[in-house]
Design a protein around this motif. Sequence first.
Motif, PDB file in Angstrom:
ATOM      1  N   ASN A 115       0.794  -1.232   0.000  1.00 38.56           N
ATOM      2  CA  ASN A 115       0.000   0.000   0.000  1.00 38.56           C
ATOM      3  C   ASN A 115       0.827   1.282   0.000  1.00 38.56           C
ATOM      4  O   ASN A 115       0.287   2.366   0.209  1.00 38.56           O
ATOM      5  CB  ASN A 115      -0.934   0.010   1.218  1.00 38.56           C
ATOM      6  N   SER A 118      -0.258   4.606  -1.860  1.00 33.21           N
ATOM      7  CA  SER A 118      -1.468   5.342  -1.478  1.00 33.21           C
ATOM      8  C   SER A 118      -1.367   5.833  -0.040  1.00 33.21           C
ATOM      9  O   SER A 118      -1.439   5.024   0.899  1.00 33.21           O
ATOM     10  CB  SER A 118      -2.711   4.459  -1.637  1.00 33.21           C
ATOM     11  N   GLU A 120      -3.567   7.348   1.698  1.00 28.72           N
ATOM     12  CA  GLU A 120      -4.818   7.034   2.411  1.00 28.72           C
ATOM     13  C   GLU A 120      -4.805   5.582   2.890  1.00 28.72           C
ATOM     14  O   GLU A 120      -5.147   5.285   4.032  1.00 28.72           O
ATOM     15  CB  GLU A 120      -6.028   7.277   1.508  1.00 28.72           C
ATOM     16  N   ARG A 123      -2.534   4.501   5.928  1.00 28.49           N
ATOM     17  CA  ARG A 123      -3.035   4.753   7.288  1.00 28.49           C
ATOM     18  C   ARG A 123      -3.380   3.475   8.030  1.00 28.49           C
ATOM     19  O   ARG A 123      -3.368   3.430   9.259  1.00 28.49           O
ATOM     20  CB  ARG A 123      -4.286   5.643   7.232  1.00 28.49           C
ATOM     21  N   PHE A 354      -9.989   3.913   8.777  1.00 27.96           N
ATOM     22  CA  PHE A 354     -10.811   4.108   7.573  1.00 27.96           C
ATOM     23  C   PHE A 354     -12.256   4.431   7.920  1.00 27.96           C
ATOM     24  O   PHE A 354     -13.185   3.952   7.270  1.00 27.96           O
ATOM     25  CB  PHE A 354     -10.768   2.847   6.698  1.00 27.96           C
ATOM     26  N   ASP A 357     -14.314   5.685   4.965  1.00 26.23           N
ATOM     27  CA  ASP A 357     -14.078   5.037   3.668  1.00 26.23           C
ATOM     28  C   ASP A 357     -14.667   3.629   3.681  1.00 26.23           C
ATOM     29  O   ASP A 357     -14.033   2.683   4.154  1.00 26.23           O
ATOM     30  CB  ASP A 357     -12.569   4.993   3.394  1.00 26.23           C
TER      31      ASP A 357
END
Length: 398
Positions: A115, A118, A120, A123, A354, A357
């Motif tokens: 990841n 990205s 985001e 996190r 998240f 999201d």
Amino acid sequence: MKHHSHAEPSTLRRFLASEAAGGVVLMASAALALALANSPWAEAYRSLLATPMAGHSTLHWINDGLMAVFFLLVGLEIKRELLDGHLRHWSARVLPGVGALGGMLVPALIYVYFNASSPEATRGWAIPSATDIAFALGVLALLGDRVPGALKVFLTALAILDDLGAIVIIAVFYAGDPAAPPMLGAGVTLFLLLGLNLFEVKFLTPYLLLGVALWHFVQLSGVHATLAGVLLAVMIPLRLSGPDEDEHTPLHRLENALGPFVAFVVLPLFGFANAGVALGGGDLGAAAGAPILLGVALGLFLGKQAGVFAAVALAIGTRVASRPPKTGWAQLYGVSVLCGVGFTMSLFIGQIAFEADEGAMRATKIGVLVGSAASIALGSLVLLLAARRAAAHPLTHS
């Protein structure tokens, strides 16, 4: 202190029994949530969790309210074990400590590998770093006497230190930006709790009332409210001066009272509220290709077993620590694999990372379920085969 040597083993046995039984109930609640989310009652399941209660959804009250009680119990267990239990001596902390550290570092690295592109998604790096003590001990309970008692104590100690690491991670990396006025209120409340502790107030009621106030202030501040549970646990007295007080201190009484409630109410409700994820249609296709899913699932399944076992083997090989008595390497490996069961704390960290999201949270849930299920399957198989080999060759088992 002299009667601790008699009381502590029974306390530990009760703890193991409670966690193990609670783990079985947690498995059942997670399975029920998964079944409902993939049934004709899926919409009713989602509506139930979204039902408003006193200004917040049912899901919010479970994740921010009831889980504060879970973190209170975790804090109490950590404090007791470190100051007055199995982990009170440094020699007993070394092996589970290095295992917990390795088991947090390697899964995080695997997640970041998938990841890194990205910000985001990055996190969620801590999601696969946590071990679910209730789930893991529930699996060991199902295996029964095929697993040596020393191995269960080792897993308990490792998971407790792992929980301590997870609490530090949440406090440092996921706490949010606190608002000043509520934090002032939280500070005053902590000062009052410290006063109760220093004056050795024995009654639990004032601690709990101030604990509710602390939770309220922390909630308003923007810091995750569950950390109030840990802060309250720190302030509950473990020891009282005077004779024959050790086993009846506020910490022991509160821990004994909360244990069954958390094991059979809080954690099953959390599992029921957070494990439900739709596995059919386009949702699964979208999530299955997500680096988040791969990072979480492989972090738990591969990262945990590699990190824990490599760290433990290094510590034993360099004689920094010794192997738990009456356990073989295969059994240590099997327990290392079981550390990949990251259900409760992994989902909890995912909710914080998240929160807004849905797609990332869906990928997280599937990753946690896949990684945890694979860890249960392989860990159980390894431990069963190791037990069979130990029974067949008792003299060579070492």
